[in-house]
Design a protein around this motif. Structure first.
Motif, short mmCIF file in Angstrom:
data_model
loop_
_atom_site.label_atom_id
_atom_site.label_comp_id
_atom_site.label_asym_id
_atom_site.label_seq_id
_atom_site.Cartn_x
_atom_site.Cartn_y
_atom_site.Cartn_z
N GLN A 89 -12.56 2.47 -13.85
CA GLN A 89 -12.19 1.75 -15.09
C GLN A 89 -11.39 0.64 -14.31
OE1 GLN A 89 -10.91 5.55 -17.23
NE2 GLN A 89 -11.23 3.91 -19.24
N HIS A 90 -10.71 0.98 -13.46
CA HIS A 90 -9.90 -0.08 -12.89
C HIS A 90 -10.84 -1.33 -12.32
CE1 HIS A 90 -6.64 -1.81 -10.66
NE2 HIS A 90 -7.40 -1.97 -9.75
N TYR A 91 -11.88 -0.90 -11.82
CA TYR A 91 -12.84 -2.04 -11.38
C TYR A 91 -13.74 -2.77 -12.30
CZ TYR A 91 -10.65 -1.25 -6.95
OH TYR A 91 -9.90 -1.08 -5.89
N PHE A 92 -14.35 -1.72 -13.23
CA PHE A 92 -15.41 -1.99 -14.38
C PHE A 92 -15.14 -2.12 -15.80
CE2 PHE A 92 -17.22 -0.35 -10.19
CZ PHE A 92 -18.20 -1.19 -9.86
N GLY A 93 -13.58 -1.96 -16.04
CA GLY A 93 -13.35 -1.82 -17.22
C GLY A 93 -13.14 -0.64 -18.10
N ASP A 94 -13.05 -0.43 -19.35
CA ASP A 94 -13.15 0.64 -19.95
C ASP A 94 -14.28 1.02 -20.62
OD1 ASP A 94 -10.24 0.85 -19.66
OD2 ASP A 94 -9.70 -0.31 -21.51
N PHE A 95 -14.33 2.50 -20.88
CA PHE A 95 -15.59 3.17 -21.62
C PHE A 95 -15.61 2.37 -22.96
CE2 PHE A 95 -14.60 6.25 -18.41
CZ PHE A 95 -15.95 6.77 -17.93
N ASP A 96 -16.84 2.13 -23.25
CA ASP A 96 -17.13 1.80 -24.67
C ASP A 96 -17.62 2.95 -25.72
OD1 ASP A 96 -18.21 0.79 -27.06
OD2 ASP A 96 -19.65 -0.62 -26.48
N LEU A 97 -16.53 3.61 -26.36
CA LEU A 97 -16.70 4.77 -26.92
C LEU A 97 -16.62 4.35 -28.49
CD1 LEU A 97 -14.45 7.24 -24.85
CD2 LEU A 97 -17.00 6.86 -24.78
N SER A 98 -16.89 3.33 -28.87
CA SER A 98 -17.03 2.89 -30.13
C SER A 98 -17.94 3.61 -31.02
CB SER A 98 -17.58 1.36 -30.41
OG SER A 98 -18.72 1.06 -29.75
#
Length: 226
Positions: A89-98
């Motif tokens: 997450q630090h390098y690729f962003g947060d999970f999309d759990l929408s």
């Protein structure tokens, strides 16, 4: 008719054809990708007169299997939630759990999605990806230890891409998770139910944290260390 369908669908190249055709259904709905492959797998199961062992279900669930699955699930939780996922997450962003946002604080939604998860994710995905895709590819490649390892990699890449809706970080995390669980299956080729339990328990923890709106607390704490 039944025998003809079985003989055709068990031809070595059909698994590759299935994996290539299934993504096309994603243009209609991403769930159709899964259900197309699952449909082919169940037609093979039906044609074999429900010989579950062909898909790695050769052992019943025992107390030992349950305990083993819980230990592995705990290891997964620590390894991914505390180490791997925060780094990703630090390098690729947060999970999309929408797609799961509606279950936060929603008890009915939480119960419904939990039932759906155990049927289609825990059992369905393991039956399809490990029980059918991985085993069939391994047999196509020669059924050696190397072919099983290659099959684990290919299946895990395919499984990771199928979770593209969770974003880049989701695909990478799911690929790594799938690779490890595929290697576990390689050592327990006749015990797919072990993977079903691990998958189910892992998703149960994740969905419960999401329902309680606690899913990001660990990640946020770890990210402060970077």
């Amino acid at each position: 008719m039944k025998t003809k369908i079985y003989n055709y669908l068990t031809k070595p190249y059909i698994v590759v054809l299935t994996m290539l055709i299934a993504p096309i259904f994603g243009f209609i709905d991403r769930n159709f990708v899964f259900f197309f492959g699952l449909g082919v797998a169940f037609l093979i199961l039906w044609g074999s007169n429900f010989e579950w062992s062909k898909f790695g279900i050769g052992k019943k669930i025992t107390k030992k299997t349950v305990v083993k699955s819980l230990i592995i699930t705990l290891a997964f939780f620590i390894g991914f939630n505390i180490i791997i996922d925060p780094i990703l997450q630090h390098y690729f962003g947060d999970f999309d759990l929408s797609s799961l946002e509606d279950i936060k604080g929603n008890l009915v939604g939480y119960i419904v999605i939990m039932i759906v998860m155990w049927i289609f994710a825990a059992f369905g995905e393991e039956f399809l990806f490990r029980g059918y895709y991985m085993r069939a590819l391994a047999e196509l490649f020669g059924n050696s230890n190397k072919s099983w390892f290659l099959s684990a990699i290919i299946t895990s890449i395919y499984f990771g891409i199928s979770h593209a809706y969770q974003g880049t970080v989701g695909m990478i995390s799911v690929f790594l998770w799938s690779l490890i669980i595929s290697l576990i299956f390689n050592k327990n080729r006749n015990n797919l139910l072990l993977l079903v339990l691990i998958h189910g328990f892992s998703d149960t923890i994740g969905l419960t944290l999401l329902y309680l709106n606690k899913d990001s607390l660990i990640s946020e704490w770890i990210q402060q260390l970077f």
